[in-house]
Design a protein around this motif. Structure first.
Motif, short mmCIF file in Angstrom:
data_model
loop_
_atom_site.label_atom_id
_atom_site.label_comp_id
_atom_site.label_asym_id
_atom_site.label_seq_id
_atom_site.Cartn_x
_atom_site.Cartn_y
_atom_site.Cartn_z
N HIS B 144 38.30 33.06 33.33
CA HIS B 144 37.56 33.63 32.21
C HIS B 144 38.22 33.26 30.88
CE1 HIS B 144 35.46 35.74 35.37
NE2 HIS B 144 36.64 36.05 35.87
N CYS B 145 39.52 33.54 30.72
CA CYS B 145 40.17 33.25 29.44
C CYS B 145 41.00 31.98 29.49
CB CYS B 145 41.05 34.43 28.99
SG CYS B 145 42.65 34.49 29.83
N LYS B 146 41.13 31.37 30.71
CA LYS B 146 41.87 30.12 30.93
C LYS B 146 43.39 30.28 30.82
CE LYS B 146 37.83 28.33 31.29
NZ LYS B 146 37.27 28.32 32.65
N GLY B 147 43.86 31.50 30.60
CA GLY B 147 45.31 31.71 30.51
C GLY B 147 45.98 31.55 31.87
N ILE B 148 47.23 31.11 31.86
CA ILE B 148 47.99 30.93 33.10
C ILE B 148 48.93 32.12 33.28
CG2 ILE B 148 49.76 29.51 34.24
CD1 ILE B 148 47.35 27.82 34.11
N THR B 149 48.91 32.70 34.46
CA THR B 149 49.89 33.72 34.81
C THR B 149 50.78 33.13 35.91
OG1 THR B 149 48.23 35.42 34.33
CG2 THR B 149 50.19 36.10 35.59
N GLU B 150 52.07 33.08 35.63
CA GLU B 150 53.02 32.50 36.59
C GLU B 150 53.46 33.57 37.60
OE1 GLU B 150 53.95 29.33 36.58
OE2 GLU B 150 53.59 28.59 34.55
N ASP B 151 53.97 33.10 38.73
CA ASP B 151 54.66 33.95 39.70
C ASP B 151 53.83 35.15 40.14
OD1 ASP B 151 56.89 32.30 39.67
OD2 ASP B 151 57.69 33.30 37.89
N VAL B 152 52.58 34.91 40.48
CA VAL B 152 51.73 35.99 40.95
C VAL B 152 52.02 36.22 42.45
CG1 VAL B 152 49.32 36.67 41.39
CG2 VAL B 152 49.94 35.52 39.25
N THR B 153 52.33 37.47 42.80
CA THR B 153 52.67 37.76 44.19
C THR B 153 51.69 38.74 44.82
OG1 THR B 153 54.15 39.49 43.45
CG2 THR B 153 55.15 37.34 43.87
N CYS B 162 44.26 38.17 29.23
CA CYS B 162 43.09 38.96 28.83
C CYS B 162 43.04 40.32 29.51
CB CYS B 162 41.80 38.19 29.09
SG CYS B 162 41.43 37.97 30.85
N GLY B 163 43.90 40.54 30.51
CA GLY B 163 43.99 41.86 31.12
C GLY B 163 42.96 42.15 32.20
N LEU B 164 42.07 41.19 32.49
CA LEU B 164 41.11 41.41 33.59
C LEU B 164 41.87 41.48 34.91
CD1 LEU B 164 38.13 38.96 32.86
CD2 LEU B 164 38.08 41.46 32.82
N THR B 165 41.29 42.21 35.86
CA THR B 165 41.87 42.25 37.20
C THR B 165 41.28 41.10 38.00
OG1 THR B 165 42.02 44.63 37.00
CG2 THR B 165 42.29 43.72 39.20
N LEU B 166 42.14 40.22 38.49
CA LEU B 166 41.67 38.95 39.08
C LEU B 166 41.94 38.89 40.57
CD1 LEU B 166 42.97 36.43 36.35
CD2 LEU B 166 40.73 37.55 36.49
N PHE B 167 40.95 38.36 41.27
CA PHE B 167 41.02 38.10 42.71
C PHE B 167 41.68 36.72 42.88
CE2 PHE B 167 38.10 35.95 45.96
CZ PHE B 167 38.89 36.29 47.05
N VAL B 168 42.66 36.62 43.78
CA VAL B 168 43.41 35.37 43.99
C VAL B 168 42.65 34.47 44.95
CG1 VAL B 168 45.53 34.40 44.97
CG2 VAL B 168 45.64 36.47 43.56
N ARG B 169 42.17 33.35 44.43
CA ARG B 169 41.41 32.43 45.27
C ARG B 169 42.31 31.31 45.78
NH1 ARG B 169 35.49 31.13 44.65
NH2 ARG B 169 36.26 30.61 46.70
N VAL B 184 37.67 40.55 39.70
CA VAL B 184 37.39 41.14 41.01
C VAL B 184 36.35 42.25 40.92
CG1 VAL B 184 39.16 42.96 41.07
CG2 VAL B 184 38.57 41.73 43.18
N ASP B 185 36.16 42.83 39.73
CA ASP B 185 35.25 43.98 39.60
C ASP B 185 34.15 43.71 38.58
OD1 ASP B 185 36.99 43.94 37.47
OD2 ASP B 185 37.19 46.14 37.35
N ALA B 186 33.71 42.46 38.48
CA ALA B 186 32.68 42.12 37.51
C ALA B 186 31.37 42.84 37.83
CB ALA B 186 32.47 40.61 37.48
N GLU B 187 31.03 42.91 39.12
CA GLU B 187 29.75 43.54 39.52
C GLU B 187 29.87 45.06 39.57
OE1 GLU B 187 27.16 41.55 40.06
OE2 GLU B 187 28.33 39.70 39.86
N THR B 188 31.05 45.53 39.87
CA THR B 188 31.27 46.97 40.05
C THR B 188 32.48 47.38 39.23
OG1 THR B 188 32.63 46.43 41.97
CG2 THR B 188 30.35 47.06 42.40
#
Lengths: 315, 200
Positions: B144-153, B162-169, B184-188
């Motif tokens: 969505h915002c194209k930002g990179i988050t490193e070291d996601v566990t 951007c603070g959105l909650t993201l589903f790891v694909r 992850v919660d765009a619809e709900t």
């Protein structure tokens, strides 16, 4: 397959053995544009037989006013190029396929190294237009036996990055010197005799070039050979393939449908299963792997022939 | 450190294999401290592999740097983190010639970022070998915002930009060198699945 009927607008001799044919739409309508390295397949009807040979386009890919091909006369071929040289005149109509490309530039390359042997210069002539328009760096090495045989010479600009290697004059091509030290992101493209294509691939491999950066196209038309017979498994039909006919042409003449594209053993479209083989398939294609060729269970009818007692095709 | 076993996934997900020597071809080798072991294994398998190699270690533990120094004749470059390794690797690539091999070893995030850098410099993918060592943490791009988050566990995780909650694909962009994270919660809105640790 999409066909175009085009008028031969102009025939020019580029060298004693090579003629250039300019083809235009009979109504002057623009033709589909193409990409550098593309070819068209020309129908050459002669009696009951339709020969079809593929020729690289040598004109500007971005110019739809006409297509140009360059045809080298092969006196020992099976007659396709002789037909173009002796039977086709200015003003004639020719049926050709829409352009197809099996030798396109990899536009991720940082630099393109183009190596042509003899009539193998043809696909590069359209690529040079594309490279100039895209402003991509390249160098072209063009090897020929003699200046009079170097048909592409008149079509090439006189530029420092275009190198001519005339073996008769002692300036042979040094592939090691050409490939060594090329900048990261270089891609090499070879078109010419099999020996040249293999030599470039071997040299590049010795210098640890990755295979994805090595491209080639052989420019062969189907070779003539001894006549042979084939059997169609589904119908039991027997066909005779003439000396100057390809197996694909014989199948087409007998209305046995086989898909095709390049007719030069490169694209893989006409790959056909062999259900029985008592003899030797003479593989002339660049599509089947050496193992597949040795197994004699597949054949590329556009290029390959057969010698032996019985060949049955899974058609 | 034992090699991580990754579960089978879609074709776009990078896979890793033990580094194999390409002999004395010119080479650029980069490893983090976990990956340094893979480089040491590679050098032990064929000492010629370092003949024309430039070696970069990212934040190496001192014992690993000392072992590497013993194995190679040329100085080993070190950088404190991936951000400072980037310009150095870019500089090495800028003078490299065709035939140069790249050996990367360590975390997926580091290898993804450097693969993207190397291919942008013209190095074809088939000149790059990667061996995974260490963490299974991922380098994620927020679609969505194209930002990179490193070291996601964890999955899901919060985009650090951007603070959105993201589903790891498992969808991976080789051009960007990162996995794709999708809201992850765009619809709900507000309905967020339980946070789990990422499985390799």
């Amino acid at each position: 397959m999409k066909k175009l009927t085009l008028r031969v607008a102009e025939i020019t001799a580029l060298s004693p053995l090579v003629k250039r044919f300019r083809l235009i739409h009979p109504d002057g309508a623009p033709l589909p544009l193409f990409s550098g390295g593309a070819h068209i397949t020309v129908d050459m009807p002669e009696g009951d037989l339709i020969r079809r040979n593929s020729y690289s386009l040598v004109s500007n890919p971005y110019d739809g006013a006409g297509y140009e091909i360059a045809v080298r006369r092969e006196d020992r071929g099976r007659g396709g190029s002789l037909y173009m040289h002796t039977r086709v005149s200015e003003g004639d109509l020719l049926t050709v396929s829409a352009p197809k490309n099996l030798f396109q530039l990899d536009l991720r390359a940082r630099k393109h190294v183009l190596i042509a042997g003899g009539i193998g210069i043809t696909p590069f002539l359209s690529q040079l237009h594309q490279l100039d328009i895209l402003q991509q760096p390249y160098e072209l090495h063009y090897a020929a036996h003699s200046r009079s045989e170097a048909a592409g010479l008149t079509l090439l600009p006189d530029a420092p990055h275009i190198h001519l290697h005339i073996s008769e004059e002692g300036s042979r091509m040094d592939l090691g010197a050409i490939l060594d030290g090329q900048p990261l992101g270089s891609h090499v493209y070879t078109c010419g005799p099999d020996g040249l294509i293999r030599a470039v691939a071997d040299q590049a491999a010795r210098l640890n070039w990755p295979t994805s950066a090595i491209h080639s196209e052989a420019f062969t038309a189907p070779p003539p050979g001894e006549p042979f017979e084939v059997t169609i498994a589904s119908t039991g039909q027997h066909l005779r393939v003439g000396a100057d006919q390809s197996l694909l042409e014989a199948l087409e003449a007998a209305h046995v449908p086989v898909d095709y594209s390049c007719r030069g053993g490169a694209c893989g479209r006409c790959e056909t299963g062999v259900s029985a083989c008592n003899g030797q398939i003479l593989h002339h294609d660049h599509w089947l792997s050496p193992d597949e060729q040795a197994s004699q269970t597949k054949i590329m009818p556009c290029m390959s022939r057969f010698k032996g007692a019985r060949l049955e095709l899974d058609l | 450190m034992p090699t991580v076993e990754f579960s089978p996934s879609i074709d776009s997900r990078p896979t890793y294999a033990p580094l194999k020597s390409h002999g004395s071809a010119p080479a650029i080798m980069v490893a983090d401290t976990a990956g340094a072991d893979a480089l040491l294994d590679l050098m032990a398998s064929d000492s010629a592999v370092t003949d024309k190699a430039q070696i970069v270690l990212i934040a190496p533990a001192s014992d690993k740097l000392a072992r590497m120094d013993l194995m190679v004749k040329t100085p080993v470059h070190t950088t404190p983190d991936l951000d400072t390794a980037g310009p150095l690797v870019r500089q090495l690539l800028s003078t490299a010639r065709m035939g140069t091999q790249m050996y990367l070893a360590g975390s997926e995030g580091m290898m993804g970022a450097l693969c993207a850098l190397a291919t942008a410099c013209g190095l074809p993918m088939d000149a790059i070998q990667t061996e995974h060592r260490g963490t299974a943490a991922r380098r994620m791009q927020c679609v969505h915002c194209k930002g990179i988050t490193e070291d996601v566990t964890t999955d899901p995780f919060e985009c650090s930009h951007c603070g959105l909650t993201l589903f790891v694909r498992d969808h991976f962009s080789r051009r960007i060198g990162a996995f794709q994270g999708v809201c992850v919660d765009a619809e709900t809105p507000g309905l967020i699945p339980t946070t789990q640790e990422i499985r390799p």
